[in-house]
Enzyme design. Structure first.
Site, short mmCIF file in Angstrom:
data_model
loop_
_atom_site.label_atom_id
_atom_site.label_comp_id
_atom_site.label_asym_id
_atom_site.label_seq_id
_atom_site.Cartn_x
_atom_site.Cartn_y
_atom_site.Cartn_z
N THR A 183 50.29 -11.26 12.12
CA THR A 183 51.04 -10.44 11.82
C THR A 183 52.71 -10.67 12.43
OG1 THR A 183 49.69 -8.83 11.93
CG2 THR A 183 51.61 -7.81 12.59
N VAL A 212 41.81 -1.02 7.45
CA VAL A 212 43.20 -0.79 8.18
C VAL A 212 43.04 -1.50 9.73
CG1 VAL A 212 44.79 0.72 8.97
CG2 VAL A 212 43.80 1.26 6.90
N THR A 234 49.08 -8.96 17.92
CA THR A 234 48.44 -9.54 16.65
C THR A 234 47.21 -10.21 16.98
OG1 THR A 234 49.17 -11.61 15.26
CG2 THR A 234 49.62 -11.77 17.57
N GLY A 237 42.64 -7.14 14.71
CA GLY A 237 43.19 -5.46 14.92
C GLY A 237 42.13 -4.86 15.58
N1 ASP Z 1 46.51 -7.58 13.50
C1 ASP Z 1 46.38 -7.66 12.11
C2 ASP Z 1 45.33 -7.06 11.55
O1 ASP Z 1 44.19 -6.89 12.07
C3 ASP Z 1 46.26 -9.31 11.78
C4 ASP Z 1 46.98 -10.17 12.73
O2 ASP Z 1 47.99 -9.84 13.26
O3 ASP Z 1 46.38 -11.28 12.81
O4 ASP Z 1 45.36 -6.47 10.54
#
Ligand code: ASP
Length: 323
Positions: A183, A212, A234, A237
Protein backbone atom coordinates in the site's frame (compact mmCIF):
# COMPACT_ATOMS: atom_id res chain seq x y z
CA UNK A 1 5.64 30.67 61.18
CA UNK A 2 6.68 27.05 61.46
CA UNK A 3 10.31 26.45 60.37
CA UNK A 4 9.29 24.06 57.59
CA UNK A 5 6.87 26.58 56.09
CA UNK A 6 9.49 29.35 56.32
CA UNK A 7 11.99 27.12 54.60
CA UNK A 8 9.50 26.35 51.83
CA UNK A 9 8.84 30.06 51.21
CA UNK A 10 12.57 30.82 51.12
CA UNK A 11 13.19 28.02 48.64
CA UNK A 12 10.29 29.23 46.46
CA UNK A 13 11.74 32.75 46.44
CA UNK A 14 15.12 31.46 45.31
CA UNK A 15 13.47 29.27 42.67
CA UNK A 16 11.38 32.14 41.31
CA UNK A 17 14.49 34.27 40.76
CA UNK A 18 16.02 31.35 38.88
CA UNK A 19 12.90 30.61 36.86
CA UNK A 20 13.44 33.05 33.98
CA UNK A 21 16.87 31.45 33.41
CA UNK A 22 15.62 27.90 33.63
CA UNK A 23 12.76 28.54 31.21
CA UNK A 24 15.16 30.24 28.81
CA UNK A 25 17.39 27.20 29.06
CA UNK A 26 14.43 24.88 28.47
CA UNK A 27 13.47 26.88 25.39
CA UNK A 28 16.93 26.76 23.91
CA UNK A 29 16.85 22.97 24.26
CA UNK A 30 13.58 22.56 22.29
CA UNK A 31 14.49 21.51 18.77
CA UNK A 32 13.10 23.57 15.91
CA UNK A 33 10.54 21.45 14.05
CA UNK A 34 11.57 20.07 10.67
CA UNK A 35 8.95 21.36 8.26
CA UNK A 36 7.74 20.71 5.77
CA UNK A 37 8.32 16.98 5.57
CA UNK A 38 6.65 14.12 3.74
CA UNK A 39 7.29 10.41 4.15
CA UNK A 40 5.72 7.46 2.43
CA UNK A 41 5.89 3.71 2.08
CA UNK A 42 7.84 1.62 -0.43
CA UNK A 43 9.89 2.58 -3.49
CA UNK A 44 6.92 4.22 -5.20
CA UNK A 45 6.91 6.66 -2.28
CA UNK A 46 9.66 8.64 -4.03
CA UNK A 47 7.71 9.95 -7.04
CA UNK A 48 4.68 10.35 -4.77
CA UNK A 49 6.71 12.44 -2.30
CA UNK A 50 7.98 14.62 -5.14
CA UNK A 51 4.39 15.55 -6.02
CA UNK A 52 3.48 16.19 -2.38
CA UNK A 53 6.61 18.28 -1.93
CA UNK A 54 5.42 20.72 -4.62
CA UNK A 55 2.29 21.39 -2.59
CA UNK A 56 4.17 21.68 0.71
CA UNK A 57 6.83 24.08 -0.55
CA UNK A 58 4.07 26.25 -2.03
CA UNK A 59 2.81 26.63 1.55
CA UNK A 60 -0.05 24.26 0.79
CA UNK A 61 -1.90 22.13 3.33
CA UNK A 62 -0.56 18.74 4.34
CA UNK A 63 -4.01 17.41 3.38
CA UNK A 64 -3.63 18.55 -0.24
CA UNK A 65 -0.05 17.29 -0.30
CA UNK A 66 -0.95 13.73 0.71
CA UNK A 67 -3.89 13.60 -1.70
CA UNK A 68 -1.80 14.84 -4.64
CA UNK A 69 1.12 12.63 -3.63
CA UNK A 70 -0.75 9.34 -3.61
CA UNK A 71 -2.41 10.18 -6.94
CA UNK A 72 0.91 9.26 -8.57
CA UNK A 73 0.90 5.51 -7.80
CA UNK A 74 -2.91 5.39 -8.09
CA UNK A 75 -2.65 6.43 -11.75
CA UNK A 76 0.39 4.30 -12.61
CA UNK A 77 -0.66 1.11 -14.46
CA UNK A 78 2.70 -0.52 -13.72
CA UNK A 79 2.08 -0.50 -9.97
CA UNK A 80 0.03 -3.61 -9.36
CA UNK A 81 -0.84 -2.91 -5.74
CA UNK A 82 -2.50 0.52 -5.91
CA UNK A 83 -5.26 2.05 -8.09
CA UNK A 84 -5.26 1.58 -11.88
CA UNK A 85 -3.45 -1.66 -12.75
CA UNK A 86 -3.95 -3.06 -9.25
CA UNK A 87 -4.29 -6.83 -8.94
CA UNK A 88 -7.94 -7.95 -8.82
CA UNK A 89 -9.70 -10.07 -6.23
CA UNK A 90 -9.95 -13.79 -6.92
CA UNK A 91 -13.06 -13.23 -9.05
CA UNK A 92 -11.28 -10.73 -11.29
CA UNK A 93 -12.63 -7.44 -9.86
CA UNK A 94 -10.21 -4.61 -9.00
CA UNK A 95 -11.55 -3.27 -5.69
CA UNK A 96 -9.83 -0.34 -4.04
CA UNK A 97 -9.54 0.79 -0.41
CA UNK A 98 -8.41 4.28 0.69
CA UNK A 99 -8.66 6.74 3.52
CA UNK A 100 -7.53 10.24 4.41
CA UNK A 101 -7.33 12.21 7.68
CA UNK A 102 -6.51 15.84 8.43
CA UNK A 103 -5.32 17.99 11.33
CA UNK A 104 -8.86 18.49 12.68
CA UNK A 105 -9.52 14.74 12.95
CA UNK A 106 -11.75 14.99 9.89
CA UNK A 107 -11.57 11.74 8.00
CA UNK A 108 -13.06 9.95 5.03
CA UNK A 109 -12.77 6.48 3.61
CA UNK A 110 -13.90 4.16 0.83
CA UNK A 111 -13.67 0.38 0.74
CA UNK A 112 -14.25 -2.08 -2.08
CA UNK A 113 -14.59 0.77 -4.58
CA UNK A 114 -14.49 -0.31 -8.24
CA UNK A 115 -13.89 1.56 -11.53
CA UNK A 116 -12.44 4.79 -10.08
CA UNK A 117 -8.75 5.61 -10.55
CA UNK A 118 -8.42 7.91 -7.53
CA UNK A 119 -10.17 6.37 -4.52
CA UNK A 120 -8.26 8.76 -2.24
CA UNK A 121 -10.14 11.71 -3.75
CA UNK A 122 -13.45 9.92 -3.30
CA UNK A 123 -12.46 9.36 0.35
CA UNK A 124 -11.75 13.07 0.68
CA UNK A 125 -15.17 13.88 -0.78
CA UNK A 126 -16.79 11.50 1.74
CA UNK A 127 -14.98 13.48 4.45
CA UNK A 128 -15.98 16.89 3.11
CA UNK A 129 -19.43 16.33 1.63
CA UNK A 130 -21.16 13.74 3.79
CA UNK A 131 -21.92 13.36 7.49
CA UNK A 132 -20.20 9.95 7.31
CA UNK A 133 -16.66 8.61 7.49
CA UNK A 134 -16.88 5.52 5.30
CA UNK A 135 -18.69 4.42 2.14
CA UNK A 136 -18.32 0.96 0.65
CA UNK A 137 -18.87 -0.96 -2.59
CA UNK A 138 -21.77 0.12 -4.82
CA UNK A 139 -22.70 2.99 -2.53
CA UNK A 140 -19.19 4.39 -2.75
CA UNK A 141 -19.27 4.05 -6.54
CA UNK A 142 -22.67 5.78 -6.82
CA UNK A 143 -21.37 8.60 -4.64
CA UNK A 144 -18.21 8.93 -6.75
CA UNK A 145 -20.16 9.09 -10.01
CA UNK A 146 -22.58 11.64 -8.54
CA UNK A 147 -19.55 13.76 -7.65
CA UNK A 148 -18.10 13.81 -11.14
CA UNK A 149 -15.60 10.92 -11.00
CA UNK A 150 -15.35 9.00 -14.27
CA UNK A 151 -15.99 5.26 -14.48
CA UNK A 152 -13.20 3.26 -16.08
CA UNK A 153 -11.89 -0.27 -16.35
CA UNK A 154 -9.02 -0.63 -13.87
CA UNK A 155 -7.95 -4.15 -14.90
CA UNK A 156 -4.99 -3.74 -17.23
CA UNK A 157 -4.10 -6.54 -19.70
CA UNK A 158 -0.98 -7.29 -17.62
CA UNK A 159 -2.95 -7.62 -14.35
CA UNK A 160 -5.56 -9.75 -16.08
CA UNK A 161 -2.87 -12.05 -17.46
CA UNK A 162 -1.24 -12.43 -14.04
CA UNK A 163 -4.65 -13.17 -12.45
CA UNK A 164 -5.42 -15.85 -15.07
CA UNK A 165 -2.05 -17.40 -14.37
CA UNK A 166 -2.85 -17.38 -10.65
CA UNK A 167 -6.24 -19.03 -11.32
CA UNK A 168 -4.44 -22.15 -12.56
CA UNK A 169 -3.48 -22.99 -8.98
CA UNK A 170 -5.62 -20.46 -7.10
CA UNK A 171 -3.28 -20.79 -4.16
CA UNK A 172 -3.78 -17.84 -1.85
CA UNK A 173 -0.84 -17.31 0.44
CA UNK A 174 0.54 -13.83 1.04
CA UNK A 175 4.30 -13.95 0.57
CA UNK A 176 6.50 -11.42 2.30
CA UNK A 177 7.52 -8.54 0.03
CA UNK A 178 6.54 -10.30 -3.17
CA UNK A 179 4.38 -8.03 -5.29
CA UNK A 180 1.06 -9.39 -4.08
CA UNK A 181 0.46 -6.42 -1.80
CA UNK A 182 2.02 -3.04 -0.85
CA UNK A 183 0.00 0.00 0.00
CA UNK A 184 1.07 3.58 -0.31
CA UNK A 185 0.73 5.29 3.06
CA UNK A 186 1.83 8.93 3.17
CA UNK A 187 2.30 11.32 6.11
CA UNK A 188 3.00 15.04 5.80
CA UNK A 189 3.75 17.99 8.07
CA UNK A 190 3.17 21.34 6.39
CA UNK A 191 4.72 24.79 6.88
CA UNK A 192 1.99 25.61 9.43
CA UNK A 193 3.05 22.52 11.38
CA UNK A 194 -0.18 20.69 10.62
CA UNK A 195 -0.29 16.98 9.92
CA UNK A 196 -2.31 14.84 7.49
CA UNK A 197 -2.20 11.26 6.25
CA UNK A 198 -3.45 9.23 3.30
CA UNK A 199 -3.41 5.58 2.41
CA UNK A 200 -4.58 3.81 -0.77
CA UNK A 201 -4.36 0.26 -2.08
CA UNK A 202 -5.88 -2.49 -4.19
CA UNK A 203 -5.37 -4.71 -1.13
CA UNK A 204 -4.05 -8.24 -1.09
CA UNK A 205 -3.89 -9.69 -4.60
CA UNK A 206 -6.59 -12.29 -5.32
CA UNK A 207 -8.30 -11.65 -1.99
CA UNK A 208 -11.78 -13.04 -1.31
CA UNK A 209 -14.53 -10.93 -2.85
CA UNK A 210 -15.58 -8.39 -0.23
CA UNK A 211 -12.37 -8.63 1.82
CA UNK A 212 -11.37 -5.30 3.35
CA UNK A 213 -7.93 -4.77 4.87
CA UNK A 214 -6.52 -2.16 7.21
CA UNK A 215 -5.96 0.54 4.60
CA UNK A 216 -9.41 2.21 4.59
CA UNK A 217 -9.87 1.87 8.35
CA UNK A 218 -9.13 5.00 10.34
CA UNK A 219 -6.91 3.97 13.24
CA UNK A 220 -5.56 0.94 11.36
CA UNK A 221 -4.37 2.21 7.94
CA UNK A 222 -3.73 5.77 9.10
CA UNK A 223 -4.18 7.92 12.16
CA UNK A 224 -3.50 11.60 12.81
CA UNK A 225 -3.54 13.51 16.06
CA UNK A 226 -2.36 17.00 15.30
CA UNK A 227 -1.00 17.51 18.84
CA UNK A 228 1.15 14.40 18.67
CA UNK A 229 1.85 12.88 15.27
CA UNK A 230 0.64 10.62 12.50
CA UNK A 231 1.17 7.01 11.45
CA UNK A 232 0.41 4.65 8.59
CA UNK A 233 0.80 0.95 7.90
CA UNK A 234 1.42 -1.55 5.14
CA UNK A 235 1.49 -5.31 4.95
CA UNK A 236 -1.00 -7.95 6.05
CA UNK A 237 -3.95 -5.76 6.94
CA UNK A 238 -5.66 -8.31 9.17
CA UNK A 239 -2.74 -8.15 11.62
CA UNK A 240 -2.76 -4.34 11.63
CA UNK A 241 -6.51 -4.25 12.34
CA UNK A 242 -6.07 -6.62 15.30
CA UNK A 243 -3.90 -4.05 17.09
CA UNK A 244 -5.48 -0.82 15.65
CA UNK A 245 -1.94 -0.30 14.39
CA UNK A 246 -1.72 3.35 13.34
CA UNK A 247 -3.73 4.56 16.33
CA UNK A 248 -1.48 2.49 18.59
CA UNK A 249 1.65 4.08 17.10
CA UNK A 250 0.28 7.60 17.70
CA UNK A 251 -0.77 6.75 21.25
CA UNK A 252 2.69 5.32 21.95
CA UNK A 253 4.16 8.65 20.78
CA UNK A 254 1.75 10.44 23.11
CA UNK A 255 3.23 8.40 25.97
CA UNK A 256 6.65 9.85 25.19
CA UNK A 257 8.06 7.37 22.69
CA UNK A 258 9.92 8.65 19.64
CA UNK A 259 8.37 7.78 16.26
CA UNK A 260 10.97 5.02 15.90
CA UNK A 261 10.26 3.53 19.34
CA UNK A 262 6.51 3.72 18.70
CA UNK A 263 6.80 1.79 15.41
CA UNK A 264 9.02 -0.82 17.08
CA UNK A 265 6.59 -1.33 19.96
CA UNK A 266 3.61 -1.68 17.61
CA UNK A 267 5.44 -4.34 15.58
CA UNK A 268 6.35 -6.02 18.89
CA UNK A 269 2.64 -6.20 19.73
CA UNK A 270 2.00 -8.17 16.52
CA UNK A 271 4.81 -10.57 17.38
CA UNK A 272 3.39 -11.03 20.87
CA UNK A 273 -0.06 -11.80 19.43
CA UNK A 274 1.19 -14.10 16.70
CA UNK A 275 4.66 -15.42 17.60
CA UNK A 276 4.63 -18.11 14.88
CA UNK A 277 2.63 -16.44 12.10
CA UNK A 278 4.57 -13.19 12.41
CA UNK A 279 7.70 -14.96 11.06
CA UNK A 280 6.02 -15.51 7.72
CA UNK A 281 4.36 -12.23 6.95
CA UNK A 282 5.18 -8.60 6.50
CA UNK A 283 3.81 -5.59 8.36
CA UNK A 284 5.49 -2.19 8.40
CA UNK A 285 4.72 1.07 10.16
CA UNK A 286 5.77 4.64 9.39
CA UNK A 287 5.37 7.49 11.86
CA UNK A 288 6.06 11.18 12.11
CA UNK A 289 5.71 13.44 15.12
CA UNK A 290 4.73 17.08 15.46
CA UNK A 291 8.40 18.09 15.23
CA UNK A 292 8.84 16.37 11.88
CA UNK A 293 10.92 13.49 13.27
CA UNK A 294 10.14 10.18 11.63
CA UNK A 295 10.41 6.47 12.38
CA UNK A 296 9.87 3.20 10.52
CA UNK A 297 9.92 -0.45 11.51
CA UNK A 298 8.76 -3.74 9.99
CA UNK A 299 8.44 -7.40 10.84
CA UNK A 300 10.71 -8.46 7.98
CA UNK A 301 13.60 -6.98 6.06
CA UNK A 302 12.81 -5.24 2.80
CA UNK A 303 10.35 -2.54 3.89
CA UNK A 304 11.48 0.63 2.11
CA UNK A 305 10.24 4.16 2.65
CA UNK A 306 10.98 7.57 1.16
CA UNK A 307 11.63 10.81 3.07
CA UNK A 308 11.57 14.35 1.69
CA UNK A 309 12.46 17.31 3.92
CA UNK A 310 14.76 20.32 3.81
CA UNK A 311 17.65 18.12 4.90
CA UNK A 312 16.74 14.81 3.17
CA UNK A 313 16.38 15.10 -0.58
CA UNK A 314 13.66 12.51 -1.23
CA UNK A 315 15.83 9.54 -0.30
CA UNK A 316 14.82 5.93 -0.05
CA UNK A 317 15.67 4.01 3.14
CA UNK A 318 15.20 0.44 4.29
CA UNK A 319 13.47 0.17 7.66
CA UNK A 320 14.99 -1.88 10.46
CA UNK A 321 13.04 -5.04 11.15
CA UNK A 322 12.15 -7.41 13.98
CA UNK A 323 13.38 -10.54 12.15
N1 ASP B 1 -2.32 -3.42 3.98
C1 ASP B 1 -2.84 -3.79 2.70
C2 ASP B 1 -4.02 -4.69 2.89
O1 ASP B 1 -4.01 -5.53 3.77
C3 ASP B 1 -1.86 -4.44 1.81
C4 ASP B 1 -0.42 -3.96 1.91
O2 ASP B 1 -0.14 -2.89 2.33
O3 ASP B 1 0.48 -4.72 1.58
O4 ASP B 1 -4.94 -4.62 2.12
Amino acid sequence: MKPSRRKFLQTSAVLSTLLPFTSLFAKSKTAEPTKPVVISTWDFGKPANAEAWKVLTNKGRALDAVEMGVHVPEADPLITTVGYGGAPDRDGHVTLDACIMDEFANCGSVAGLEHIVHPISVARKVMEKTPHVMLIGDGALQFALANGFKKQNLLTPASEKAWKEWLKTANYKPIVNIENHDTIGMLALDMNQNLSAACTTSGMAYKMRGRVGDSPIIGAGVFVDNEIGAATSTGVGEEVIRICGSHLVVELMRQGNSPQEACEKAVGRIVKNQPKKSKEMQVGFLAINKNGEHGAFALQKGFTFAVYSNSINNELFEAKSYY
